[in-house]
Design an enzyme around this catalytic site. Structure first.
Site, PDB file in Angstrom:
ATOM      1  N   HIS A 366       0.796  -1.227   0.000  1.00 26.59           N
ATOM      2  CA  HIS A 366       0.000   0.000   0.000  1.00 26.59           C
ATOM      3  C   HIS A 366       0.824   1.271   0.000  1.00 26.59           C
ATOM      4  CE1 HIS A 366      -3.988  -1.805   0.916  1.00 26.59           C
ATOM      5  NE2 HIS A 366      -3.258  -2.749   1.467  1.00 26.59           N
ATOM      6  N   LYS A 557      -8.634  13.630   5.187  1.00 23.51           N
ATOM      7  CA  LYS A 557      -7.712  12.488   5.131  1.00 23.51           C
ATOM      8  C   LYS A 557      -6.754  12.619   6.299  1.00 23.51           C
ATOM      9  CE  LYS A 557      -6.642  14.064   0.966  1.00 23.51           C
ATOM     10  NZ  LYS A 557      -6.793  12.920   0.079  1.00 23.51           N
ATOM     11  N   ARG A 558      -5.940  11.593   6.569  1.00 27.89           N
ATOM     12  CA  ARG A 558      -4.945  11.720   7.608  1.00 27.89           C
ATOM     13  C   ARG A 558      -4.021  12.895   7.318  1.00 27.89           C
ATOM     14  NH1 ARG A 558      -4.534   7.829  11.815  1.00 27.89           N
ATOM     15  NH2 ARG A 558      -2.600   8.919  12.323  1.00 27.89           N
ATOM     16  N   LYS A 563       0.638  14.477   1.901  1.00 26.16           N
ATOM     17  CA  LYS A 563      -0.725  14.772   1.444  1.00 26.16           C
ATOM     18  C   LYS A 563      -0.937  16.275   1.268  1.00 26.16           C
ATOM     19  CE  LYS A 563      -2.637  10.639   3.737  1.00 26.16           C
ATOM     20  NZ  LYS A 563      -3.274   9.816   2.693  1.00 26.16           N
ATOM     21  N   THR A 665      -8.608   6.784  -1.674  1.00 22.02           N
ATOM     22  CA  THR A 665      -9.959   6.256  -1.888  1.00 22.02           C
ATOM     23  C   THR A 665     -11.004   7.344  -1.605  1.00 22.02           C
ATOM     24  OG1 THR A 665      -9.720   5.311   0.327  1.00 22.02           O
ATOM     25  CG2 THR A 665      -9.566   3.787  -1.529  1.00 22.02           C
ATOM     26  N   LYS A 669     -14.704   8.512  -3.426  1.00 20.47           N
ATOM     27  CA  LYS A 669     -15.964   8.784  -2.722  1.00 20.47           C
ATOM     28  C   LYS A 669     -16.490  10.168  -3.069  1.00 20.47           C
ATOM     29  CE  LYS A 669     -14.115   5.922   0.943  1.00 20.47           C
ATOM     30  NZ  LYS A 669     -13.303   5.921   2.179  1.00 20.47           N
TER      31      LYS A 669
HETATM   32  O1  73E Z   1      -2.902   5.735  -0.756  1.00 19.61           O
HETATM   33  C1  73E Z   1      -3.425   5.062   0.367  1.00 19.61           C
HETATM   34  C2  73E Z   1      -4.282   3.898  -0.112  1.00 19.61           C
HETATM   35  O2  73E Z   1      -5.402   4.375  -0.817  1.00 19.61           O
HETATM   36  C3  73E Z   1      -2.299   4.540   1.237  1.00 19.61           C
HETATM   37  O3  73E Z   1      -1.568   5.632   1.717  1.00 19.61           O
HETATM   38  C4  73E Z   1      -2.872   3.738   2.392  1.00 19.61           C
HETATM   39  O4  73E Z   1      -3.618   2.654   1.834  1.00 19.61           O
HETATM   40  C5  73E Z   1      -4.736   3.075   1.062  1.00 19.61           C
HETATM   41  C6  73E Z   1      -5.487   1.833   0.630  1.00 19.61           C
HETATM   42  O5  73E Z   1      -4.770   1.126  -0.330  1.00 19.61           O
HETATM   43  C7  73E Z   1      -1.821   3.213   3.302  1.00 19.61           C
HETATM   44  N1  73E Z   1      -1.908   3.117   4.635  1.00 19.61           N
HETATM   45  C8  73E Z   1      -0.772   2.577   5.068  1.00 19.61           C
HETATM   46  N2  73E Z   1      -0.004   2.356   4.045  1.00 19.61           N
HETATM   47  N3  73E Z   1      -0.650   2.754   2.931  1.00 19.61           N
HETATM   48  C9  73E Z   1      -0.428   2.283   6.450  1.00 19.61           C
HETATM   49  C10 73E Z   1       0.876   1.983   6.807  1.00 19.61           C
HETATM   50  C11 73E Z   1       1.182   1.694   8.114  1.00 19.61           C
HETATM   51  C12 73E Z   1       0.211   1.698   9.079  1.00 19.61           C
HETATM   52  C13 73E Z   1      -1.090   1.996   8.735  1.00 19.61           C
HETATM   53  C14 73E Z   1      -1.413   2.283   7.421  1.00 19.61           C
END
Ligand code: 73E
Length: 823
Positions: A366, A557-558, A563, A665, A669
């Protein structure tokens, strides 16, 4: 897409039966009555009456899966960001309207009692919400599937804003019980930790390993039923709670160690206490590794117990019945754990064990952010999971032999691909382990997957050209349009029929009305009503009055530098300056709405929240602005708040530095609900632009290659600072006490990060282009009909981003499942 589904039988339930069930639960489950019940009691009684239907379907689903002995996917995820379940379950069962009516006749408002439900915030952000959307789609598509995760006592912290600053408070979602979950003590598992490994020799001199754990903890499963749309398949999300293992403690207790026994209780119960609040950063903490192992090991034991019930000790069909999807590397420890079970318990030889193991796991990546790629100190492994460390060394040793065959004598490549990172401290690289131990690896949007191949794992891609692939993310249109935007949903139903929640491509039929003035007016009237509703909520939550006729510009978003909430903020400050310099500055009134939590230890992210709130305070109260700009920071952003903001958004801010947002995502939405994206060519924005067309999106900024080039030639943010008067003025403004009266320099850390800090995320490099895109958006909004057309086309062209499509991609490319229907 699966065959056409009919609406469930429950949809024909008479109102009277619903009323009776709710009242019965008020009386018999809650011990109250219609006159005494408050909203919370009504909510609980209504949940209990819904749950009757859910459990009936759950039973049928489990029976059907058992008798058909189906192959199933097991989605392992440290996070499931479920939000609230009442509205979703009602919609999916087809019972929303009747229940609304039934409650009305009882003098109760469904919308009000839905507010009683605490969010299940068992996740940080996109990754956890994706898992929640995926299990919704799996059930909807009748796929045999189980979600496995942790039953955190405290989910993501509750955010309060005090004097502009983020304060974290514990989230206690279960304080008054959770009506949806079922405790399953009959399926408790015991999980070993710590201790040492004994090497023994068998009769024929073969080596045998025995792990003598130092602690055993219990895993107690809680099942959350996952109702598919149409109400037929009800799958399970199984979340593990840790408990002290009683028999182990008795030994200590009997030996007179009462206090030690209590200590052990506390230690065991700490495991599932709290979700780590770090999104995209790796904490490297012992407890986190224990959490990961705890839920992975419980889940594997659970899967194996079920497999053995059907197949006994014959392992030959395991990987054809079981596929395990690793949601990032968080559950990657499941790979050596399965090896351990096969080697030490089932006594298979290494090759047979590896055959099974490497056909069972698939891994989703991810993120490319280096700080999120998990690594664990080998010495921590040695302490907590000594046998797993041995197994990892062996996996690595055999893998290095393969690497040597492919690149003879090339030590640099060996170093790069090794699971073990040598250095001051030996580290275990969970990403490499996941690629080596999985049969498929996927990224989450086209651009991201191509960067995974090109930059993150290029050698792995050479070794196994078929292994790395893409599955673009998706979102469930049931929650993210039908349930959260009922007015727009009703309008869509009227125009194109009501099966779009299952066949989202059908929204394309709306484009024939994009030029139709009447439809434009209907569409924008609903948007306006949603904005009025949000404005009311904003007033309650913040005391700030906002104008529903203004552009609602949303960034939710976070909080993370990549970001770039601070790019948005600098632009707001620039607009403010332009207005002060020229009171006639031509702009549509705009409300900038932010929602974001910062990781508690992420200093600059918290500084950005503070800066947003300080700028908001100044701008909102400056008469000279004449209401043209309002800035709102909504505290405690979460799923249920997103459901209120998204239907009311005009503009969606998707402004990450190109190459850093894997997918996103929220972008999907917002666009689905008719917001226009101002965004970079990053993550799924690229695919959104392809779908909606360049004329219906505001793209700006450096693309991935340009960011890369800029880094190669050397990026110096000071060049921009000295050459762009507006940027200089805005950054210098941060150093004064204009926004922080009496506290000069309170916002200076932002400026420092963008200049001396090197502006890692290219905020200044993209500023001008961003400002131009915003001007274009501003102009487009001035033309009501043009804007309406663009908004309609956004909704109409989001079909690709349903999570049903994403799940079907996983099924075809990776999981190879067959649907299993349930009566
Ligand atoms: O771009 C997003 C993505 O849409 C990405 O940053 C996020 O995953 C979403 C779903 O695919 C994400 N979260 C984490 N890594 N990528 C993450 C890493 C460590 C702890 C918690 C979350």
């Amino acid at each position: 897409m699966s065959a056409k589904k009919s609406v469930s039988k429950t949809a024909s339930l008479p109102k009277k039966a619903i009323k009776d069930a709710i009242v019965r639960h008020l009386h018999c489950s809650l011990g109250t009555d219609e006159n005494k019940a408050d909203n919370h009691a009504w909510w609980k009684a209504t949940c209990a009456s819904i749950q009757e239907h859910v459990l009936e379907q759950l039973r049928k689903t489990q029976k059907s899966h058992y008798f058909n002995d189906t192959r199933a996917v097991h989605y392992f995820s440290a996070e499931f960001l479920m939000g609230r379940l009442m509205s979703n379950n009602l919609h999916n069962l087809g019972l929303f309207e009747q229940t609304d009516q039934a409650l009305k006749e009882l003098g109760v408002n469904l919308t009000d009692i839905m507010e009683e439900e605490p969010d299940m915030a068992l996740g940080n952000g996109g990754l956890g919400r994706l898992a929640a959307c995926f299990i919704d789609s799996l059930a909807t598509l009748d796929m045999p599937a189980v979600g496995y995760g942790l039953h955190y006592e405290h989910g993501l912290f509750r955010q309060e804003i005090k004097n502009g600053e983020q304060i974290e408070r514990p989230d206690s979602w279960r304080d008054y019980g959770n009506p949806w979950e079922i405790c399953r003590p009959e399926s408790i598992q015991e999980i070993p930790l710590y201790g040492y490994v004994e090497t023994k020799y068998g009769e024929n001199g073969e080596i045998k390993k025995e792990w003598h754990p130092g602690l055993i903890v219990k895993g107690l499963p809680w099942d959350i039923p996952v109702v598919g749309y149409g109400g037929k398949t009800v799958n399970v999300l199984r979340l593990w709670q840790s408990q002290a293992s009683s028999y182990f403690n008795w030994d200590v207790f009997n030996a007179g160690g009462y206090v030690d026994a209590q200590k052990e209780n506390v230690q065991a119960e700490t495991i599932s206490k709290v979700l780590y609040p770090n999104d995209e950063t790796e904490a490297g903490k012992e407890l986190r590794l224990i959490q990961q192992y705890f839920f992975s090991a419980c889940s594997l034991k659970d899967i194996i117990r079920r497999y053995k019930r059907a197949h006994g000790n014959n392992w030959s069909r395991f990987s054809s019945q079981v596929v395990i999807q690793l949601n990032d590397t968080h559950p990657a420890i499941a790979i050596p754990e399965l090896m351990r079970i096969l080697l030490d318990r089932a006594e298979l030889d290494w090759d047979s064990a590896w055959q099974i193991c490497s056909k069972t796991f698939a891994y989703t990546n991810h993120t490319l952010l280096p700080e999120a790629l998990e690594k664990w100190p080998a010495r921590m492994f040695e302490k907590i999971l000594p046998r797993h460390l041995e197994i990892i060394y062996e996996i690595n040793h055999r893998f290095m032999v393969e690497v040597e065959k492919m690149w003879p004598g090339n030590n640099a490549i060996k170093q790069k691909l090794s699971i073990i990172e040598e250095g001051n401290e030996k580290m275990i690289r969970m990403g490499n382990l996941s690629v080596i131990g999985s049969f498929k690896v996927n990224g989450v949007a086209e651009i991201h997957s191509s960067l995974v191949k090109k930059n993150l794992f290029p050698e792995f891609d050479k070794m196994w050209p078929e292994k790395l692939t893409n599955v673009t993310n998706g979102i469930t249109p049931r929650r993210w349009l039908k349930a959260c935007n009922p007015k727009l949903s009703a309008l869509i139903d009227e125009k194109i029929g009501n099966d779009w929640p299952l066949h989202l491509d059908k929204l394309e039929q709306l484009s024939q009305f994009a030029d139709n003035t009447k439809f434009q007016k209907q569409f924008m009237k609903i948007k306006h009503e949603n904005k009025v509703a949000l404005a009311k909520e904003v007033l309650v939550l913040t005391g700030i009055e906002i104008n529903p006729k203004a552009i609602f510009d949303v960034q939710i978003k976070r909080l993370h530098e990549y970001k770039r909430q601070h790019l948005n903020l600098l632009h707001i400050m620039a607009l403010y300056r332009r207005l002060l310099e020229n009171p006639n500055y031509d702009m549509q009134p705009r409300v900038f709405i932010f929602g974001a939590k910062a990781a508690p230890s992420y200093k600059l992210a918290k500084d950005i929240i503070y800066a947003i709130n300080q700028v908001a305070d100044k701008v909102n109260n400056d008469k000279r602005v004449n209401g043209k700009i309002k800035v709102v920071f909504l505290p405690n952003y979460r799923v249920s708040l997103a459901e209120k903001i998204i239907p009311a958004a005009d503009i969606s801010e998707q402004i990450s530095t190109a190459g850093l947002e894997a997918s996103g995502t929220g972008n999907m939405k917002l666009s689905l609900n008719g917001a226009l994206t101002v965004g970079t060519l990053d993550g799924a924005n690229i695919e959104i632009a392809e779908e909606v067309g360049d004329e219906n999106i505001f793209i700006f900024g450096l693309n991935v290659n340009e960011v890369h080039e800029l880094d190669k030639v050397g990026y110096n943010p000071f060049d921009i600072y000295y050459n762009n008067k507006e940027i200089k003025a805005v950054l210098d403004w941060l150093e004064t006490d204009y926004f922080t009266p009496g506290k000069p320099g309170a916002l200076a850390s932002l400026k420092r990060s963008l200049l001396e800090g090197g502006d890692q995320y290219k905020v200044l490099a993209d500023f001008e282009s961003y400002s131009d895109a915003q001007q274009k958006a501003n102009k487009a909004f001035g033309d009501k009909s043009r804007w309406a057309k663009m908004a309609i086309l956004n909704t109409a062209r989001m079909g690709k981003f349903t999570s049903d499509r994403a799940i079907n991609d996983y099924v075809e490319k990776i999981w190879k499942l067959q649907p299993c229907t349930v009566e």
